[in-house]
Design a protein around this motif. Sequence first.
Motif, mmCIF file in Angstrom:
data_model
loop_
_atom_site.group_PDB
_atom_site.id
_atom_site.type_symbol
_atom_site.label_atom_id
_atom_site.label_comp_id
_atom_site.label_asym_id
_atom_site.label_seq_id
_atom_site.Cartn_x
_atom_site.Cartn_y
_atom_site.Cartn_z
ATOM 1 N N ILE A 32 0.848 -1.194 0.000
ATOM 2 C CA ILE A 32 0.000 0.000 0.000
ATOM 3 C C ILE A 32 0.883 1.244 0.000
ATOM 4 C CG2 ILE A 32 -1.770 1.314 1.247
ATOM 5 C CD1 ILE A 32 -2.785 -1.290 2.421
ATOM 6 N N GLU A 33 0.526 2.226 -0.818
ATOM 7 C CA GLU A 33 1.190 3.515 -0.826
ATOM 8 C C GLU A 33 0.332 4.504 -0.041
ATOM 9 O OE1 GLU A 33 2.411 4.807 -4.733
ATOM 10 O OE2 GLU A 33 2.549 2.726 -5.421
ATOM 11 N N LEU A 34 0.937 5.138 0.943
ATOM 12 C CA LEU A 34 0.204 6.030 1.847
ATOM 13 C C LEU A 34 0.613 7.476 1.639
ATOM 14 C CD1 LEU A 34 0.420 4.120 5.264
ATOM 15 C CD2 LEU A 34 -1.432 4.042 3.586
ATOM 16 N N CYS A 90 -3.795 5.026 -0.145
ATOM 17 C CA CYS A 90 -4.631 5.513 0.951
ATOM 18 C C CYS A 90 -4.064 6.839 1.447
ATOM 19 C CB CYS A 90 -4.668 4.529 2.124
ATOM 20 S SG CYS A 90 -5.254 2.867 1.741
ATOM 21 N N VAL A 91 -4.910 7.645 2.083
ATOM 22 C CA VAL A 91 -4.480 8.899 2.682
ATOM 23 C C VAL A 91 -5.042 8.978 4.098
ATOM 24 C CG1 VAL A 91 -6.430 10.083 1.568
ATOM 25 C CG2 VAL A 91 -4.551 11.427 2.515
ATOM 26 N N PHE A 104 -14.617 6.279 -0.928
ATOM 27 C CA PHE A 104 -13.433 5.578 -0.444
ATOM 28 C C PHE A 104 -13.825 4.356 0.377
ATOM 29 C CE2 PHE A 104 -12.421 10.121 -0.684
ATOM 30 C CZ PHE A 104 -11.272 10.113 -1.469
ATOM 31 N N GLN A 105 -12.839 3.476 0.597
ATOM 32 C CA GLN A 105 -12.939 2.456 1.626
ATOM 33 C C GLN A 105 -12.193 2.986 2.854
ATOM 34 O OE1 GLN A 105 -12.968 -1.828 0.172
ATOM 35 N NE2 GLN A 105 -11.490 -0.924 -1.253
ATOM 36 N N TRP A 106 -12.577 2.503 4.044
ATOM 37 C CA TRP A 106 -12.104 3.160 5.255
ATOM 38 C C TRP A 106 -11.475 2.196 6.256
ATOM 39 C CZ3 TRP A 106 -12.355 8.408 5.281
ATOM 40 C CH2 TRP A 106 -13.205 9.002 4.334
ATOM 41 N N MET A 209 -8.350 6.487 7.801
ATOM 42 C CA MET A 209 -7.551 6.231 6.607
ATOM 43 C C MET A 209 -8.520 6.011 5.450
ATOM 44 S SD MET A 209 -4.890 3.096 5.767
ATOM 45 C CE MET A 209 -3.928 3.351 7.248
ATOM 46 N N ALA A 210 -8.454 6.879 4.447
ATOM 47 C CA ALA A 210 -9.318 6.775 3.272
ATOM 48 C C ALA A 210 -8.549 6.072 2.164
ATOM 49 C CB ALA A 210 -9.762 8.163 2.820
ATOM 50 N N CYS A 211 -9.099 4.973 1.659
ATOM 51 C CA CYS A 211 -8.402 4.168 0.659
ATOM 52 C C CYS A 211 -9.189 4.103 -0.643
ATOM 53 C CB CYS A 211 -8.187 2.740 1.177
ATOM 54 S SG CYS A 211 -7.157 2.651 2.669
#
Length: 247
Positions: A32-34, A90-91, A104-106, A209-211
């Motif tokens: 995953i890239e954050l 994700c951010v 988003f997924q959370w 975390m919003a993905c």
Amino acid sequence: MFGVNQWLKLLKPARAMVLWAMLVVPSHAIDIELYTYEVAPFAMYEQGQATGLLVEVLDELFERANLSYQLQFVPLKRALITVKRQPNKCVLPVTRSQEREAQFQWVSPVAIYRFGFFSKPSQSYDLTTLIDAKPYRIGSFLGSGIGEYLQSLGFTVELSSTTQQNFAKLNRDRIDLWAAELISAKHIASANGVAMEPQMVFYTALGAMACNDKLNPAHLSLLQSTLNGMYQDGFMGRIYHRYGVDI
């Protein structure tokens, strides 16, 4: 965009040699890239290294989940656009809203924010309920959401461009109370050689975390269950206590 050496500095030393091998193969080798953004002391990029409460939480979360990640500091608005468009990203931290929920997924909550009213150390106010603060001039900053929330309730609020400006205004008697997130406020006060405690705590918010909506469901489920375990076994409580706030 960070280069290879900068990415290595953002990771725990124990994982650096492993990641070096991963970085020379296609980027899908990273699970995953954050993205995050600088808010002291939650996430900071100092002397070539990512530090802060949120970074410690991420290290623990991904280590327990046995997943790899890269972390990049990007303004929130740009990060949200990128994550929405590109898979495997994700951010955090992000405030969930009705508008964002379906985009988003959370994984949540990755951060807990408690807001309080701070006064000058030499000044004390008798604040028992939120309404007790209504006669006073309150400082907040644009984008925090708290200033706008108080304004909607009829409070007199002066909005600054940064939360640090409110600390200066408080000490110059340009405002009576500073409405601020507890950990950030204490960090700013400590950096200026002052110990501060809130007159009262009046609001709690959660950061998530919003993905991307196509993120691997197995990864999403694993991160959420691992995060739940970090709350249940007391890890999250201990780290917040170390930063001066009990949750």
